[in-house]
Design a protein around this motif. Structure first.
Motif, PDB file in Angstrom:
ATOM      1  N   ARG A  12     -54.483  36.954  -8.539  1.00 54.04           N
ATOM      2  CA  ARG A  12     -54.009  35.855  -9.385  1.00 54.04           C
ATOM      3  C   ARG A  12     -54.969  35.636 -10.545  1.00 54.04           C
ATOM      4  O   ARG A  12     -54.563  35.396 -11.678  1.00 54.04           O
ATOM      5  CB  ARG A  12     -53.860  34.577  -8.556  1.00 54.04           C
ATOM      6  CG  ARG A  12     -52.720  34.694  -7.550  1.00 54.04           C
ATOM      7  CD  ARG A  12     -52.015  33.351  -7.289  1.00 54.04           C
ATOM      8  NE  ARG A  12     -50.682  33.585  -6.740  1.00 54.04           N
ATOM      9  CZ  ARG A  12     -50.438  33.756  -5.439  1.00 54.04           C
ATOM     10  NH1 ARG A  12     -51.424  33.683  -4.568  1.00 54.04           N
ATOM     11  NH2 ARG A  12     -49.209  33.997  -5.024  1.00 54.04           N
TER      12      ARG A  12
ATOM     13  N   LEU B 163     -45.791  39.613  -8.841  1.00 53.69           N
ATOM     14  CA  LEU B 163     -45.856  38.157  -8.695  1.00 53.69           C
ATOM     15  C   LEU B 163     -45.217  37.444  -9.885  1.00 53.69           C
ATOM     16  O   LEU B 163     -45.706  36.410 -10.346  1.00 53.69           O
ATOM     17  CB  LEU B 163     -47.319  37.689  -8.526  1.00 53.69           C
ATOM     18  CG  LEU B 163     -48.008  38.127  -7.230  1.00 53.69           C
ATOM     19  CD1 LEU B 163     -49.441  37.614  -7.198  1.00 53.69           C
ATOM     20  CD2 LEU B 163     -47.248  37.660  -5.996  1.00 53.69           C
TER      21      LEU B 163
ATOM     22  N   LEU C  57     -44.877  41.443  -4.573  1.00 49.32           N
ATOM     23  CA  LEU C  57     -46.265  41.758  -4.912  1.00 49.32           C
ATOM     24  C   LEU C  57     -46.315  43.107  -5.626  1.00 49.32           C
ATOM     25  O   LEU C  57     -47.066  43.304  -6.583  1.00 49.32           O
ATOM     26  CB  LEU C  57     -47.088  41.797  -3.616  1.00 49.32           C
ATOM     27  CG  LEU C  57     -48.589  41.942  -3.732  1.00 49.32           C
ATOM     28  CD1 LEU C  57     -49.180  40.834  -4.566  1.00 49.32           C
ATOM     29  CD2 LEU C  57     -49.225  41.934  -2.333  1.00 49.32           C
TER      30      LEU C  57
END
Lengths: 514, 958
Positions: A132, A252, A246
């Motif tokens: 992230r 994402l 993913l």
């Protein structure tokens, strides 16, 4: 009443000593008793003398029982092990076990803890934070963090990872690849396997970040065929990662694509050499390619490729999450971060020890390993796989650090450590090194292809100092300097270290070995 | 032997790479080389020899032998000079004590597993291992010879031409790499690991393997491991001459390596620009026919064809022939005699035969069987672009990004060019195959066609029109190119035609038998490529609408701007070695050399002046007209050089009757052929090894043929023609074919600059070669088309009538395979029969199933023309409804079924090629013929054409 969580490893090492049977017995006994349990198969904690290690989640934390056999299970229930009840196999709280407590687990933080088949569990234990973060960074920033971290290739060569990343990132846009070398072929090593079996999403996350950083939208994993459990775990994880968004066209939801290909090797040690691995990945015979061109410039299918070992890629999410400086703050000298050492051979407490660089070999062997399993004195340890040097006790104070080891005439390699007691015949071990090379050489270059066989023959003829020893040294010099790759180039390392440190073993008469 | 001294710079030329030249120092010598050059090659250029075994400049650097290690100042270790590229300012040492020690130790390892039989080894005197042992100063092998070794490894003698002796192998992989990089077959591999690594042609022997016997491995081998059997038998050659292969239209350059006047071996010439050092099984090995016992070495005559032959002297034979010609002309008129030139003989010989006819016979009755495959190309390309020849050189394919192969099977018929093409495909070029059959190129190791347009036979024009339709209607045309370079009124008319929905893939797809989407995608791929090249074969030309297809191809190339630079073009693949040359040399009855019409008074004047006789202004008879005239009684004598018209003409009975009706048939050939059965005079021919001259290959390349042995019968073909002319009272004065070429150059604008001296100097010359292009023309139509503006021609697709019937439900096609050549007059007289002992019938599993035919069965094949029995090979290479046979073995009778097709006249229509090897047929399993034996055969098709004397005919079939 909520079900009690019981953890039984699904790691291949644990399974090899009966973990599946133990798990079945736990289920059966719970059913028989009408007790609600939640059985979770995890990776291994890496304390192999305790496997199968069964953990139970109690109010005070996870407690460990081991080594457990299926026959022990009814007794454990009877002893109230679901509440952490006393039993001869109880070791107390897992985290408090000295072997674990003295480690600094970064890469292995989740291995043995989480359910490797659960992306949710992965995230719940800190997974995907690195990714992230990376998605919010410019590619060059990610490369900078890796550069700052001082990470060096964990496959053995310890090449600075940042330089590789920068090189691949600097290649003109176009098809690029991230290639993971999971052909963990060194004898006595298993850290790659443990991560893949125990925390596969970590590898996937590492590859994703690498892909983002260097501009690759495809990753390839070359997994050795001897790891069927790892293959199952990895395939399941990749499938789940695709389902959960993913992996795929938009990682994402970022709009950036990345997907993985998994390829299984065919049992050749040499395919752990990166260029031979590329040939094998391309469907060709695993033969070493000359360099240049560097794979970072012309690698898989001739495209720029970032090639890393599993451990290197597994180190990446933490580096990105916590910053390169965090990683650089661990270790000593130019050896930054932690290295998961793997204790094997004739050792009392074999297992995985992740510590920052800098501890001495002696601490590792005695404080963690507890000396030999046979109880006899250690005569030699081979560090860094079958091509690593045999070190005598006089060298045991060498710090675990790339440069220090090189200075001591050895190498850390992939962190594999194989222990031998005083019954070992070092001439036989030297011979074995040549024999291993003869069997596993790709056959391309002459010093390795013919030299290794001649090496075996010459060692067989050695009976004390004389022309055969001189010839062996000469041969080793030729192999070291004239071989095409590290296979032939490093084979002399175990041979010469044995000859240098244990000359007495070479004084005995020639003996035939089958 | 001199092959030792052939320059080997160790690694390939990299000068095509971008980047500034690099200057560095090697052993103190400054050298400047192109970026990307290896240290080894740079050292060679600096006059520094670096020892090597695994490196050779025909193969990519490999880095395995470790003899070429060097030291580079400021660098650790000892990098291999073959794999290390030069960098600016490098200081390299090739000779130090340490390097000497490493090299000697490495050589010691080699020799510890190598037999010490140098004196009795066939490579003795020409062995790189032996040389390197000397260079590195190996003096002892401290390991002894008792260790593990491969000395007892058995020899593989299965290949008829070379031996594989693994006991001598040093596992340098040069053979494996040659098979991969040069030939592109991937037949060889390294088996096993480490010390057990050994070279293997797959699991079995060489003969059982995928090996195509091209010889690249033998040539690459630095030891005696892969060695010509002829060298085993005869020893190392001691001198050599560069000459040109006499098989297909690729025209490979070879070094004939000799001992006295015996050819020991033919080795592809590294500097040969057609083949770049490569070869195929025919040129490399199948030269034994030249000295076969069947060769006729004495002229023969007879009064009638019922009589036995009588051996006579040359003088007697020539005098007899000349007196018969003059007698016949006296009785039946000047036009009652004629000649047929050969596309197998040299340019000079062809030129002389047509000169003989025009000047000594005094008419234009000269023709050539090459017309069959050449004419549609000649006509089609002349009409659209302005010159009757292919537009590129073979090197051009290395610049192509999309390659179209249409009606050709290069891996069998033009194998050396196919290997170049495959190399380019492996580099990433895309391939479109347009062929009814799934030829090998469609799917072979490391090459796969992006599109295979598996058309119904006879729909070539439909395919090209559909592709052009897509290009035009989807806006993919290179409009600027067309506007600048083509005639616009014609283009506009053509554009209106091609836009018509009747030419759309959706309409034509069902006719072609290929989905419209495939046609559209293929068109887009071709049109959007940076460089797209079309290569076509006899599947285009020997076909109804052959010329139309050629023009449609040219239209498409002009439309997409794919003409006039390397990597593009329209390229016919010629069937025979000198098809191009024989046509250039004025073999047609209406054209003087250089394709100039006999009706042009200026041209006639030019030749008349030079030849000292007036030239007839009437075009002469074409071959079929000659036969008709013979049956009419007005054509009575024929001089046939190097063609077997009785064998090759489709209408055998017609030809036989015509020949029988003649009073003097003079046949000049290597062997007694079918035509000779009707001959009155037989003049022994000379093989390409026995004469000087030139051949012109498919890329217009004029290459020297050099005499390496005296003519077996005493005279070269040109000398015999000259003798005949003299006996006819028209003496010609040439001491050497170079003088004939000088005359050709003086009379032919496209040859003005060609001399033997210049060919010697340049190696070969692509015509046009004149003041505008003094060193020849690799790529034509560069700034403008030869005809000025390119011309689009409307190419209406005309459907052929129903091609099959209930009685004859299958279409039979014929072709040739790699190891055999045409009717096999030469190759059957060599050990090439090891690969193809008999003709077989290939058919699709569905057709086989429906008839209860199993692989290996003997099946009867019947057409309206006749019937024969062939062994069945069931393969999905065929499409249902189409069967295929080779025609290399006349005794199998494949010709019988294919020879006559009574529907031909309705099929030919606007084609200029009157012969097509095809027939409708049916086949059934022969009773009691079930066989489990699977024949060794390769099953490929290609152009059909003659030996030193066979006509061409079609592969693609109606």
């Amino acid at each position: 009443m909520t079900a009690v969580k019981v953890f039984v490893p699904i790691d291949a090492a644990a399974r090899s000593v009966g973990a599946d049977e133990v798990a079945a017995a736990v289920q059966a006994e719970a059913k028989r008793l009408g007790v609600a349990i939640e059985l979770i198969r995890t990776g291994s904690r890496g304390m192999f003398w305790l496997e199968p290690l069964v953990e139970v989640a109690t109010a005070a934390g996870r407690v460990a029982y081991g080594p457990v056999t299926a026959a022990d299970v009814p007794g454990l229930f009877a002893a109230g092990f679901l509440q952490g009840g006393k039993h001869p196999l109880l070791h107390g709280k897992t985290e408090e076990l000295a072997f674990l407590k003295r480690q600094q687990r970064v890469t292995f933080a989740r291995v043995g803890v989480v359910d490797p088949r659960s992306l949710r569990d992965y995230e719940a234990h800190g997974g995907l934070r690195g990714l992230r973060a990376a998605l919010a960074m410019a590619p060059a920033q990610i490369v900078d963090e890796v550069m700052t971290s001082g990470l060096r290739g964990r496959g053995g060569a310890a090449f600075p990872a940042g330089i590789k990343w920068k090189t691949v990132a600097q290649q003109p846009p176009g098809q690029k690849y991230v290639v993971c070398n999971a052909d963990e072929g060194d004898s006595g090593t298993y850290s790659d396997r443990m991560v893949i079996e125990g925390d596969p999403f970590l590898l996937i996350e590492g590859m994703l970040i690498a892909g983002l950083a260097v501009g690759a939208d495809q990753g390839w994993i070359y997994l050795r065929s001897e790891y069927p459990d790892a293959e199952v775990a990895l395939m399941a994880a990749i499938d789940m990662a695709r389902r959960e968004g993913l992996l795929g066209k938009s990682v994402l939801g970022s709009g950036r694509a990345f997907d993985l290909h998994l390829r299984r090797g065919a049992g050749a040690y040499i395919c752990g050499e990166e260029t031979a691995m590329l040939e094998s990945l391309e469907g060709k015979r695993g033969m070493v390619r000359p360099k240049p061109p560097l794979p970072a410039i012309a690698g898989l299918f001739g495209k720029p490729s970032l090639i890393h070992n599993v451990m290197s890629l597994a180190a990446v999410p933490t580096i990105v999450e916590k910053g390169g400086a965090f990683h650089a703050g661990l270790g000593v000298g130019r050896s930054k971060g932690t290295l998961p050492f793997q204790l094997a051979g004739n050792v009392k407490h074999g297992g995985l020890v992740e510590v920052p660089f800098g501890m001495t070999l002696r601490e590792l062997l005695y404080d963690f390993g507890g000396g030999t399993a046979s109880g006899r004195p250690i005569k030699a340890v081979q560090v860094g796989g079958p091509l690593g040097a045999y070190l005598p006790p006089a060298k045991f104070d060498t710090p675990l650090d790339y440069e220090a080891f090189a200075q001591a005439g050895g190498m850390l390699g992939h962190g594999g450590i194989v222990v031998f007691d005083d019954t070992v015949d070092m001439k036989a071990m030297a011979r074995y090194a040549m024999e291993f090379c003869a069997v596993e050489s790709c056959g391309k270059c002459t010093p390795c292809r013919i030299g290794s066989t001649r090496g075996v023959e010459v060692i067989d003829q050695i009976a004390g100092p004389g022309p055969q020893v001189a010839l062996l040294r000469d041969l080793c010099d030729t192999m070291t300097h004239a071989s095409l790759c590290a296979m032939g180039g490093l084979t002399p390392m175990p041979v010469l270290s044995a000859l240098d440190h244990f000359p007495e073993d070479f004084a005995r008469g020639a003996r035939a070995r089958g | 032997m001199d092959s030792n001294k052939i320059l080997d710079r160790g690694t390939p030329d990299r000068s095509a790479r971008v980047g500034a030249p690099v200057t560095l120092q090697i052993d103190g010598v400054a050298v400047t080389v192109p970026a990307g050059t290896s240290l080894m090659r740079a050292a060679h250029d600096a006059g520094v020899k670096v020892p090597k075994l695994c490196a050779t400049d025909s193969l990519d650097a490999f880095g395995s032998c470790r003899l070429c290690l060097v030291e580079v100042e400021g660098r650790r270790g000892y990098p291999a000079s073959c794999t290390t590229p030069c960098e600016p300012g490098m200081k390299v040492k090739t000779q130090t004590d340490k390097l000497a020690k490493l090299r000697r130790s490495t050589m010691e390892l080699y020799i510890s597993d190598h037999p010490l039989d140098c004196l009795t080894c066939p490579a003795n005197g020409n062995c790189e291992l032996q040389d390197m042992a000397g260079v590195v100063g190996l003096r002892e092998v401290r390991y002894g010879y008792q260790g593990e070794n491969h000395l007892a490894a058995p020899k593989d003698q299965s290949n008829p031409y070379f031996t594989f002796d693994p006991s001598k192998c040093i596992v340098c992989s040069r053979c494996v790499r040659a098979c991969e990089e040069i030939q592109g077959t991937f037949a060889l591999t390294v088996q096993g690991r480490g010390f057990d690594s050994k070279i293997a042609p797959g699991p079995g022997s060489f003969l059982e393997s995928e090996c195509v016997s091209c010889g690249a491995c033998v040539q690459a081998c630095p030891t005696a491991t892969l060695m010509e059997k002829s060298v085993y038998d005869q020893g190392q050659p001691d001198h050599s001459a560069i000459t040109t292969c006499a098989y297909c239209g690729v025209g490979c350059s070879f070094r004939a390596e000799m001992k006295g006047d015996q050819v020991v071996r033919m080795v592809p010439h590294k500097d040969g620009r057609a083949n770049r050092g490569h070869s195929c099984v025919k040129g490399r090995f199948a030269f034994g026919y030249a000295t076969h016992k069947d060769r006729i070495k004495q002229p023969m005559i007879r009064a009638s064809i019922q009589e036995p032959w009588r051996e006579v002297t040359w003088e007697q034979a020539i005098a007899h022939a000349a007196s018969e010609i003059r007698r016949i002309q006296g009785k039946y008129g000047r036009g009652s005699v004629g000649g047929i030139t050969s596309s197998r003989c040299t340019n000079e010989e062809t030129y002389l035969v047509q000169k003989l006819v025009r000047a000594a016979f005094g008419n234009n009755n000269v023709d050539t069987c090459a017309r069959v495959c050449h004419s549609p190309t000649g006509y089609g390309l002349k009409t659209t672009l302005g010159e009757s020849a292919g537009t590129q050189d073979f090197d051009s394919v290395m610049h192509a990004d999309v390659v179209v192969v249409m009606g050709a099977n290069p891996t069998d018929a033009h194998p050396v060019f196919a290997s170049r093409m495959k190399k380019r495909l492996r580099e990433g070029a895309q391939l479109i195959v347009i062929d009814p059959r799934k030829i090998d190129l469609v799917d072979s190791p490391h090459t796969r066609a992006a599109f295979h347009i598996q058309l119904q036979p006879g729909t070539n024009v439909a395919v090209m029109n559909a592709l052009a339709h897509v290009v035009v209607t989807e806006g993919l045309a290179k409009v600027d190119y067309v506007r600048a370079r083509c005639e616009l009124p014609e283009f506009d008319k053509w554009q209106a035609f091609i836009r018509d929905p009747k030419n759309s893939p959706e309409v034509l797809g069902p006719v072609i038998g290929v989905p419209a989407t495939t046609l559209r995608d293929a068109a887009r791929l071709y049109a959007t490529a940076r460089n797209a090249a079309i290569y076509y074969g006899l599947g285009v030309t020997e076909h109804s609408q052959g010329s139309t297809t050629v023009m449609a191809i040219a239209n498409l190339a002009m439309l997409t701007g794919n003409l006039g630079r390397p990597g593009v073009g329209v390229n016919p693949l010629r069937g025979q070695n000198n098809v191009q040359g024989s046509c250039d040399m004025g073999s047609f009855p209406h054209e003087l050399p250089g394709y100039r019409h006999v009706s042009d008074p200026t041209v006639r004047e030019l030749f008349g002046q030079s030849w000292g006789v007036p030239i007839d202004d009437e075009p002469g008879l074409r071959i079929p007209n000659m036969f008709d005239a013979a049956l009419d009684g007005s054509f009575k004598a024929l001089y046939v050089q190097g063609e077997d018209i009785a064998q090759s003409d489709p209408d055998t009975h017609h030809v036989q009757a015509a020949l029988t009706a003649m009073e003097c048939v003079i046949v000049q050939d290597l062997f007694i052929n079918e035509t000779a059965k009707y001959a009155h005079v037989f003049l022994p021919g000379a093989s390409f090894l026995e004469k000087d001259g030139t051949f012109t290959n498919a890329e217009r390349r004029i290459s020297r043929v050099r005499r390496v042995m005296p003519p077996l019968a005493g005279l070269a073909d040109w000398e015999a023609t000259m003798a005949l002319a003299k006996a006819l009272g028209y003496p010609m004065h040439y001491d050497h074919p170079s003088q004939i070429m000088a005359e050709i150059a003086a009379l032919t604008p496209t040859f003005t600059g060609v001399t033997y001296d210049k060919i010697d100097q340049l190696g070969s010359i692509q015509w046009p070669c004149n003041d505008q292009a003094p060193t020849g023309t690799p790529v034509m139509h560069v700034d403008q088309f030869v005809r000025g503006k390119g011309r689009f021609v409307i190419t209406e697709y005309v459907a052929t009538p129903e091609r099959t019937s209930r009685k004859f439900p299958l279409i039979l096609t014929t072709g040739r395979i790699l190891s055999q050549y045409n009717v096999g007059a030469q190759t059957r007289r060599t050990a090439n029969t090891a690969w193809h002992a008999a003709d077989v019938l290939e058919l699709h599993p569905h057709d086989a199933e429906a008839r209860g035919i199993r692989d290996g069965d003997r099946v009867e094949v019947e057409s309206r023309a006749g019937k024969t029995v062939l062994r069945a090979e069931v393969t999905e290479r065929m499409q249902p409804g189409v069967v295929y046979t080779t025609f290399h073995h006349p005794e199998s009778g494949a010709n019988v079924v294919t020879t006559e097709n009574s529907d031909w006249a309705t099929i030919v229509r606007n084609t200029r090629s009157p012969r097509c090897r095809s027939a409708r047929c049916w086949c059934r399993r022969r009773r009691g013929s079930r066989s489990s034996r699977r024949l060794r055969s390769s099953r490929r098709r290609c152009c059909r054409g003659g030996s030193d004397g066979r006509a061409e005919a079609g592969q693609d079939v109606q």
